[in-house]
Design a protein around this motif. Structure first.
Motif, PDB file in Angstrom:
ATOM      1  N   ILE A 178       1.220  13.997   2.646  1.00 51.41           N
ATOM      2  CA  ILE A 178       1.181  15.245   1.889  1.00 51.41           C
ATOM      3  C   ILE A 178       0.683  15.056   0.459  1.00 51.41           C
ATOM      4  N   TYR A 179       0.565  13.796   0.040  1.00 52.49           N
ATOM      5  CA  TYR A 179       0.135  13.560  -1.330  1.00 52.49           C
ATOM      6  C   TYR A 179      -0.498  12.181  -1.473  1.00 52.49           C
ATOM      7  N   VAL A 180      -1.612  12.141  -2.194  1.00 54.03           N
ATOM      8  CA  VAL A 180      -2.292  10.885  -2.523  1.00 54.03           C
ATOM      9  C   VAL A 180      -2.369  10.771  -4.027  1.00 54.03           C
ATOM     10  N   GLY A 181      -2.031   9.593  -4.540  1.00 49.28           N
ATOM     11  CA  GLY A 181      -2.096   9.389  -5.981  1.00 49.28           C
ATOM     12  C   GLY A 181      -2.621   8.009  -6.326  1.00 49.28           C
ATOM     13  N   ARG A 182      -2.888   7.805  -7.582  1.00 46.43           N
ATOM     14  CA  ARG A 182      -3.342   6.505  -8.073  1.00 46.43           C
ATOM     15  C   ARG A 182      -2.615   6.214  -9.367  1.00 46.43           C
ATOM     16  N   SER A 183      -2.434   4.953  -9.665  1.00 47.42           N
ATOM     17  CA  SER A 183      -1.786   4.610 -10.930  1.00 47.42           C
ATOM     18  C   SER A 183      -2.002   3.142 -11.259  1.00 47.42           C
ATOM     19  N   LYS A 184      -1.937   2.832 -12.535  1.00 46.08           N
ATOM     20  CA  LYS A 184      -1.970   1.436 -12.960  1.00 46.08           C
ATOM     21  C   LYS A 184      -0.618   0.778 -12.728  1.00 46.08           C
ATOM     22  N   ASN A 185       0.405   1.596 -12.535  1.00 41.97           N
ATOM     23  CA  ASN A 185       1.751   1.105 -12.237  1.00 41.97           C
ATOM     24  C   ASN A 185       2.403   2.118 -11.290  1.00 41.97           C
ATOM     25  N   VAL A 186       2.375   1.802  -9.988  1.00 44.85           N
ATOM     26  CA  VAL A 186       2.855   2.752  -8.974  1.00 44.85           C
ATOM     27  C   VAL A 186       4.322   3.116  -9.203  1.00 44.85           C
ATOM     28  N   ARG A 187       5.159   2.144  -9.510  1.00 43.83           N
ATOM     29  CA  ARG A 187       6.587   2.423  -9.719  1.00 43.83           C
ATOM     30  C   ARG A 187       6.792   3.406 -10.874  1.00 43.83           C
ATOM     31  N   LYS A 188       6.156   3.139 -11.990  1.00 46.40           N
ATOM     32  CA  LYS A 188       6.312   3.995 -13.155  1.00 46.40           C
ATOM     33  C   LYS A 188       5.882   5.415 -12.843  1.00 46.40           C
ATOM     34  N   ARG A 189       4.778   5.551 -12.118  1.00 50.09           N
ATOM     35  CA  ARG A 189       4.276   6.886 -11.807  1.00 50.09           C
ATOM     36  C   ARG A 189       5.225   7.632 -10.866  1.00 50.09           C
ATOM     37  N   LEU A 190       5.782   6.946  -9.879  1.00 47.98           N
ATOM     38  CA  LEU A 190       6.667   7.618  -8.937  1.00 47.98           C
ATOM     39  C   LEU A 190       8.004   7.981  -9.585  1.00 47.98           C
ATOM     40  N   ILE A 191       8.430   7.215 -10.547  1.00 44.10           N
ATOM     41  CA  ILE A 191       9.639   7.593 -11.302  1.00 44.10           C
ATOM     42  C   ILE A 191       9.380   8.893 -12.055  1.00 44.10           C
ATOM     43  N   GLN A 192       8.152   9.056 -12.571  1.00 49.25           N
ATOM     44  CA  GLN A 192       7.785  10.316 -13.216  1.00 49.25           C
ATOM     45  C   GLN A 192       7.802  11.459 -12.200  1.00 49.25           C
ATOM     46  N   HIS A 193       7.250  11.197 -11.003  1.00 51.27           N
ATOM     47  CA  HIS A 193       7.248  12.213  -9.951  1.00 51.27           C
ATOM     48  C   HIS A 193       8.670  12.621  -9.572  1.00 51.27           C
ATOM     49  N   SER A 194       9.592  11.681  -9.629  1.00 47.07           N
ATOM     50  CA  SER A 194      10.941  11.929  -9.113  1.00 47.07           C
ATOM     51  C   SER A 194      11.665  13.058  -9.834  1.00 47.07           C
ATOM     52  N   ASN A 195      11.191  13.419 -11.001  1.00 49.23           N
ATOM     53  CA  ASN A 195      11.813  14.517 -11.739  1.00 49.23           C
ATOM     54  C   ASN A 195      11.352  15.884 -11.237  1.00 49.23           C
ATOM     55  N   ALA A 196      10.322  15.895 -10.399  1.00 50.38           N
ATOM     56  CA  ALA A 196       9.792  17.160  -9.882  1.00 50.38           C
ATOM     57  C   ALA A 196      10.644  17.660  -8.719  1.00 50.38           C
ATOM     58  N   PHE A 197      10.679  18.971  -8.541  1.00 45.70           N
ATOM     59  CA  PHE A 197      11.523  19.554  -7.492  1.00 45.70           C
ATOM     60  C   PHE A 197      11.058  19.154  -6.099  1.00 45.70           C
ATOM     61  N   TRP A 198       9.740  18.892  -5.936  1.00 46.19           N
ATOM     62  CA  TRP A 198       9.214  18.590  -4.603  1.00 46.19           C
ATOM     63  C   TRP A 198       9.466  17.136  -4.190  1.00 46.19           C
ATOM     64  N   TYR A 199       9.835  16.289  -5.140  1.00 46.49           N
ATOM     65  CA  TYR A 199      10.039  14.862  -4.814  1.00 46.49           C
ATOM     66  C   TYR A 199      11.450  14.659  -4.264  1.00 46.49           C
ATOM     67  N   LYS A 200      11.731  15.340  -3.194  1.00 47.90           N
ATOM     68  CA  LYS A 200      13.053  15.289  -2.568  1.00 47.90           C
ATOM     69  C   LYS A 200      12.873  15.205  -1.056  1.00 47.90           C
ATOM     70  N   LYS A 201      13.889  14.707  -0.369  1.00 40.50           N
ATOM     71  CA  LYS A 201      13.877  14.751   1.083  1.00 40.50           C
ATOM     72  C   LYS A 201      14.186  16.180   1.525  1.00 40.50           C
ATOM     73  N   PRO A 202      13.564  16.712   2.580  1.00 40.29           N
ATOM     74  CA  PRO A 202      12.657  16.078   3.535  1.00 40.29           C
ATOM     75  C   PRO A 202      11.180  16.180   3.165  1.00 40.29           C
ATOM     76  N   ASN A 232      -3.855  19.380   4.016  1.00 38.99           N
ATOM     77  CA  ASN A 232      -2.594  18.658   4.184  1.00 38.99           C
ATOM     78  C   ASN A 232      -2.074  18.107   2.858  1.00 38.99           C
ATOM     79  N   ALA A 233      -2.966  17.912   1.909  1.00 36.45           N
ATOM     80  CA  ALA A 233      -2.547  17.389   0.602  1.00 36.45           C
ATOM     81  C   ALA A 233      -1.969  18.518  -0.241  1.00 36.45           C
TER      82      ALA A 233
END
Length: 247
Positions: A178-202, A232-233
């Motif tokens: 559902i999502y494609v991204g790029r980053s110089k630091n994948v962990r750092k970027r996903l921690i930023q994403h985690s604050n968004a409402f959509w970054y939740k299960k399911p 799909n993205a």
């Protein structure tokens, strides 16, 4: 066509027998091995007497993979060692710091190449190192020439997310990308994403990434993948600030 059993190579006889004994179609073996179904048929009937060493190796690995039910070497090792330790998948997941589903996915073949940090944490908790050939074979099976290997990780276990440059994909509960991204630091970027409402299960349940150090190449691959995903993205199109991706 040469189809006399006397003219069939030893490898051809073995291939036909093990395929039929395990009820595997020639097409399934061919697709997994990366060869044509005609190649499998020709070897089995003797039309191809001396397949190359690379072809034989690819077919042998494909047969082994299909017989195992599509589970990676690490997945087979994990299930065996977990059961020896007396831990349930849920108990092991708590000790490792990932979801129970992540353990199940490794053991049933949905996750074929867990990230290095996930493997190391699992080995540490179990107190046993996986055989070196086990992890190497899994990495080789998921490798892309010139780039490296595709690694799977739990997007909610932040300590185990790779902190390397690369392109990553997020999957929902149905394994849809559902999502494609790029980053110089994948962990750092996903921690930023985690604050968004959509970054939740399911909505976000699983993730994969491939290490790409070159900025231009990383951008190009991400752009191509988004175009392939089309509608799909959904997260790419609606909720993400693309200007933040390289942070």
């Amino acid at each position: 066509m040469a189809n006399s059993s006397a003219k069939i190579s030893r490898f051809g006889k073995w291939l036909k027998k093990i395929r039929e004994d395990n009820e595997l179609t020639a097409q399934a073996v061919a697709e997994q091995a990366g060869v044509s179904s005609a190649t499998i048929r020709y070897i089995e009937v003797g039309r191809t007497q001396n397949p190359s060493a690379d072809t034989q190796s690819s077919i042998e690995e494909a047969i082994e993979y299909l017989i195992s039910g599509g589970v990676s070497k690490f997945g087979q090792w994990l299930k065996s060692e977990r059961e020896k330790s007396g831990l349930s998948a849920s108990q092991l997941s708590q000790k490792v710091g990932i979801s129970p589903q992540s353990i199940y996915n490794i053991e049933n073949g949905k996750t074929l190449n867990p990230s290095y940090s996930t493997k190391e944490k699992i080995e540490s908790v179990l107190g046993v190192e996986a055989p070196e050939n086990t992890t190497k074979e899994d990495e080789a099976s998921q490798s892309v020439e010139g780039l490296g290997s595709l690694q799977d990780f739990d997007p909610h276990a932040f300590d185990l997310i790779p902190s390397e440059p690369g392109v990553y994909v997020l999957y929902d509960i149905s394994d849809r990308p559902i999502y494609v991204g790029r980053s110089k630091n994948v962990r750092k970027r996903l921690i930023q994403h985690s604050n968004a409402f959509w970054y939740k299960k399911p909505i976000v349940v699983a993730a994969s990434y491939i290490k790409i150090t070159q900025d231009e190449l990383r951008n190009q691959i991400e752009e191509i993948m988004i175009k392939f995903l089309k509608t799909n993205a959904v997260i790419n199109k609606s909720y993400v600030d693309r200007n933040m991706e390289e942070k």
